[in-house]
Design an enzyme around this catalytic site. Structure first.
Site, PDB file in Angstrom:
ATOM      1  N   ALA A  66      -9.418  88.924  17.759  1.00 55.41           N
ATOM      2  CA  ALA A  66     -10.587  89.554  18.192  1.00 55.41           C
ATOM      3  C   ALA A  66     -10.651  90.798  18.211  1.00 55.41           C
ATOM      4  O   ALA A  66      -9.830  91.882  17.790  1.00 55.41           O
ATOM      5  CB  ALA A  66     -10.275  89.270  19.982  1.00 55.41           C
ATOM      6  N   GLY A 120      -7.651  84.963  17.511  1.00 57.85           N
ATOM      7  CA  GLY A 120      -8.913  84.520  17.277  1.00 57.85           C
ATOM      8  C   GLY A 120      -9.412  83.984  15.729  1.00 57.85           C
ATOM      9  O   GLY A 120     -10.027  82.720  15.637  1.00 57.85           O
ATOM     10  N   GLU A 123      -7.659  80.613  15.439  1.00 59.39           N
ATOM     11  CA  GLU A 123      -8.254  79.633  16.212  1.00 59.39           C
ATOM     12  C   GLU A 123      -9.757  79.193  15.613  1.00 59.39           C
ATOM     13  O   GLU A 123      -9.833  77.967  15.511  1.00 59.39           O
ATOM     14  CB  GLU A 123      -8.649  80.270  17.475  1.00 59.39           C
ATOM     15  CG  GLU A 123      -7.448  80.325  18.547  1.00 59.39           C
ATOM     16  CD  GLU A 123      -7.797  80.853  19.806  1.00 59.39           C
ATOM     17  OE1 GLU A 123      -7.528  79.927  20.831  1.00 59.39           O
ATOM     18  OE2 GLU A 123      -8.072  82.178  19.973  1.00 59.39           O
ATOM     19  N   GLU A 145      -1.306  86.112  21.204  1.00 61.90           N
ATOM     20  CA  GLU A 145      -1.883  86.658  22.191  1.00 61.90           C
ATOM     21  C   GLU A 145      -0.872  86.637  23.548  1.00 61.90           C
ATOM     22  O   GLU A 145      -0.674  87.712  24.181  1.00 61.90           O
ATOM     23  CB  GLU A 145      -2.763  85.724  22.818  1.00 61.90           C
ATOM     24  CG  GLU A 145      -4.142  85.609  21.827  1.00 61.90           C
ATOM     25  CD  GLU A 145      -4.221  84.666  20.759  1.00 61.90           C
ATOM     26  OE1 GLU A 145      -5.232  84.587  20.389  1.00 61.90           O
ATOM     27  OE2 GLU A 145      -3.325  84.195  20.386  1.00 61.90           O
TER      28      GLU A 145
END
Length: 722
Positions: A66, A120, A123, A145
């Site tokens: 992110a 992310g 993901e 994370e």
């Protein structure tokens, strides 16, 4: 320019290229997710398109996760109104909405992972039906994370749990440790590996062979590996609780999200995950960890400590004086960073022994498949062992690592400068000796400073750069730049007894000894230390460090401080152990006896310091944890108050990297702010009344408490990253 662009090839395979404009690495933003959503909708709507491959347009990785700035903005809603929280939820759920659109669009999607894929970014890959990765052992994939106080918020907890089962998923999710491609393949996190350059072709072949792909968890009758009510879940949850304790909110919420999410359909599960993500993002631990680990640490790693003045140039050749453990490690770290090092010691045999450290290190990496033999040989070729000081005539920097004695260091300094010249940058690797005193051996003290590397050098990232009273800004800038070039992180401390890291770390092991004198059992003391989040208890850690070394440092302290060096009860503990020949793990006996692979408390401790409090209540455990944490934090505050450090970021990053201060705190200064400055001062006063004046806060901290000021004004997460 958009981050995501799409072309359709001759066989109607869509190639979605991810190239974040203006960013060094690919990171995911709200705008990027929206762009991707538009492309996914187009792929679903156009009958001719047979599927899609998501590829990176950058050479350094698929996606690093992110975007930092946006994550900081979301963290800013911490205690805001329900409407603001809902806005944060809606913004964060965007990733899940797009991921589900990919997963359910009815056409095959493949992720082409030819570089780093974390957070992310991974993901996004997990949402694809197929994942092809480069068979490169240095590549890393995963969901880190938890290491910055968060949980995966783009469906990661749910997809990993459904792929692996709870028992195998939870350690990966709560530990946050990325894995190499072959490990990811063995786990089932990726589907195929290819040699470099063959990833897209392999992804296309898979896409063209597919019909109507459906994620396993969207198929009727899907069964979670291991089941949802079996003993595996109970055991896995219990293990996480025992490993992480109560301070790590992210790990707790990861467990909750997984345990509850695997019992409901995927759409409900990702909503649940996002709620837990927002809950976690609002915690003091997450804000502190994001600021320090996602903001301050990367900024300092990039050289934020470097003064603006001074020439910025790469170092090509460094002389290392002393080929012992520290010198050998520094020489190897320099060579690994592409810098030639001249390793000087009293004889060629001793210098060669220092180079042997590098030989062993690269051989282990080759054996593990982390580097090629050619790379290993190139590293070794950069290390020149010698006993001739004339060999340093061509170096640009000298780093001295000889025995911790002023006279010995002065002799090495003079011998080296006779060949290298006084204009060269000269650094002493010392953790205790005053830089101003050592600089007296240098004809131009403005070129002299301290570079306190931490052991083992090749694995420890922190370098404490110590500025003497005469150190010039140019020398400081060059030292910080060298640290950055080595791939390490610099903090800057001003010359003072024991600088910053050694001074504050000493309070942790000393507080453990104080507790021993207070009548607490040794194994209880170490257990309480670990409960704070420290990786080792203070007594077992002292055994690891070596008790005779602690004794020598204490002697150095008395020399430095003179009459100001008050006798401490912990000195009695050290004296007794040294007199008994108990030097720690290195000779098999310290606070503990180490025999036949076992560890047990030495019986002799109880003879001198009998256990008076065998049972520790929950309330007393909390107080003892405060003793450990407050003691270190108040010493860090003193370092800032006394000008040893000028920037709280250096205190926080230095503590976490230097001696593994609990990450959930964000560092000792952030810990003070988590507690609340005024409350922290009040609690320190209470601890001082009960346990001693060492807990008394500095006047600067009292003034801060009275005025309502804090170390990091407002929500200064963004400023921490500047």
């Amino acid at each position: 320019m958009p981050d995501f662009t799409m072309t359709v090839d001759a066989e109607f395979v869509a190639i979605i290229r991810f190239d974040a404009i203006g960013r060094t690495m690919n990171t995911l933003t709200a705008a990027g997710w929206d762009e991707l959503a538009t492309l996914v909708a187009r792929i679903a709507a156009e009958p001719a398109i047979r599927g899609a491959a998501i590829v990176s347009g950058k050479t350094n990785g698929f996606c690093a996760g992110a975007d930092l700035d946006e994550m900081i903005e979301y963290a800013g809603v911490a205690s805001a109104s329900p409407a603001a929280r809902q806005a944060a939820y809606d913004g964060l759920f965007r990733a899940n909405r797009v991921a589900r659109a990919i997963e359910t669009c009815g056409k095959p999607f493949a992720a082409v992972i030819d570089g780093l894929a974390l957070g992310g970014g991974f993901e996004l890959a997990l949402a694809c039906h197929h994942r092809v990765a480069t068979d490169d052992p240095s590549l890393r994939l995963g969901l880190p994370e938890a290491t910055i106080g968060l949980l995966p918020g783009g469906g990661g907890t749910q997809r990993v749990a459904r792929l692996l089962g709870v028992a195998r998923a939870l350690p990966l999710l709560t530990g946050g440790k990325p894995v190499a491609p072959r490990d990811a393949l063995a786990l089932g996190l990726v589907d195929a590996l290819t040699p470099t350059g063959g990833e897209l072709a392999a992804a296309r072949r898979w896409i063209l062979a597919q019909g109507d792909p459906v994620a396993p968890w969207d198929r009727p009758g899907f069964v979670l590996p291991g089941g949802v009510d079996g003993i595996e879940i109970v055991d896995a949850v219990a293990k996480v609780a025992a490993t992480w304790g109560s301070h790590y909110t992210a790990q707790t919420n990861i467990v909750r999200a997984v345990r509850e999410g695997v019992r409901v359909p995927m759409d409900a599960a990702i909503e649940l995950e996002t709620h837990y993500f927002v809950d976690t993002l609002q915690t003091p631990q997450a804000k502190a960890m994001i600021r320090t680990l996602f903001g301050s640490h990367p900024a300092l790693r990039k050289g934020a400590a470097r003064p603006a003045s001074g020439e910025r140039r790469a170092v090509r050749r460094v002389g290392v004086l002393g080929a012992g453990m520290m010198g050998a490690g520094i020489g190897y770290a320099l060579a690994s960073a592409g810098i030639d090092s001249v390793l000087v010691d009293v004889s060629l045999a001793v210098a060669e022994k220092g180079k042997d450290y590098a030989r062993g290190a690269v051989d282990r990496q080759v054996a593990r498949g982390l580097i090629a033999r050619g790379t290993a040989e190139a590293i070794l070729a950069r290390i020149t062992p010698t006993s001739d000081y004339a060999a340093v005539s061509s170096v640009e920097v000298l780093i001295e690592t000889v025995f911790e004695d002023v006279a010995v260091k002065a002799e090495a300094t003079g011998k080296a400068l006779a060949h290298a010249g006084a204009d060269i940058l000269f650094a002493s690797n010392t953790s205790t000796l005053p830089i101003g005193r050592l600089a007296q051996a240098h004809p131009r003290p403005e070129n002299f400073l301290g570079m306190h590397f931490h052991s083992p050098v090749d694995r420890m990232e922190l370098v404490e750069v110590v500025r003497g009273a005469a150190t010039g800004e140019g020398a400081l800038a060059r030292a910080v730049e060298l640290v950055r070039q080595m791939g390490k992180t610099a903090i800057i401390a001003n010359d003072s007894p024991f600088f910053y890291t050694s001074r504050v770390f000493d309070t942790y092991i000393r507080e453990g000894m104080e507790m021993l004198v207070d009548g607490f059992a040794p194994d209880t003391i170490d257990r309480i230390g670990r409960l704070t989040g420290m990786p080792r208890g203070p007594l077992e850690l002292t055994d690891d460090v070596a008790i005779d070394l602690v004794d020598r440092i204490a002697g150095q302290r008395r020399l430095l401080l003179g009459a100001e060096a008050e006798r401490r009860r912990s000195d009695d503990v050290v004296d007794m152990l040294v007199a008994a020949g108990r030097f720690g793990r290195k000779n098999g006996k310290g606070f503990y006896d180490y025999t036949d692979g076992t560890k047990r408390v030495w019986d002799g401790l109880a003879a001198t310091w009998p256990v008076r409090t065998p049972e520790v209540t929950s309330e007393l455990s909390d107080e003892l944890q405060r003793r450990f944490l407050h003691r270190q934090a108040v010493e860090a505050a003193r370092c800032l108050a006394e000008g040893v450090l000028k920037d709280p970021r250096h205190a926080d990053v230095g503590a976490i990297l230097g001696w593994n201060f609990p990450r959930w705190t964000g560092g000792p200064v952030s810990y003070i702010e988590q507690v609340g400055v005024a409350r922290f001062v009040t609690e320190c006063d209470a601890l001082s009344l009960r346990w001693g004046d060492r807990f008394l806060p500095p006047e600067a901290l009292r003034r801060m408490a009275a005025s309502g000021n804090i170390f990091y004004p407002a929500l200064s997460l963004r400023r921490a990253a500047a």
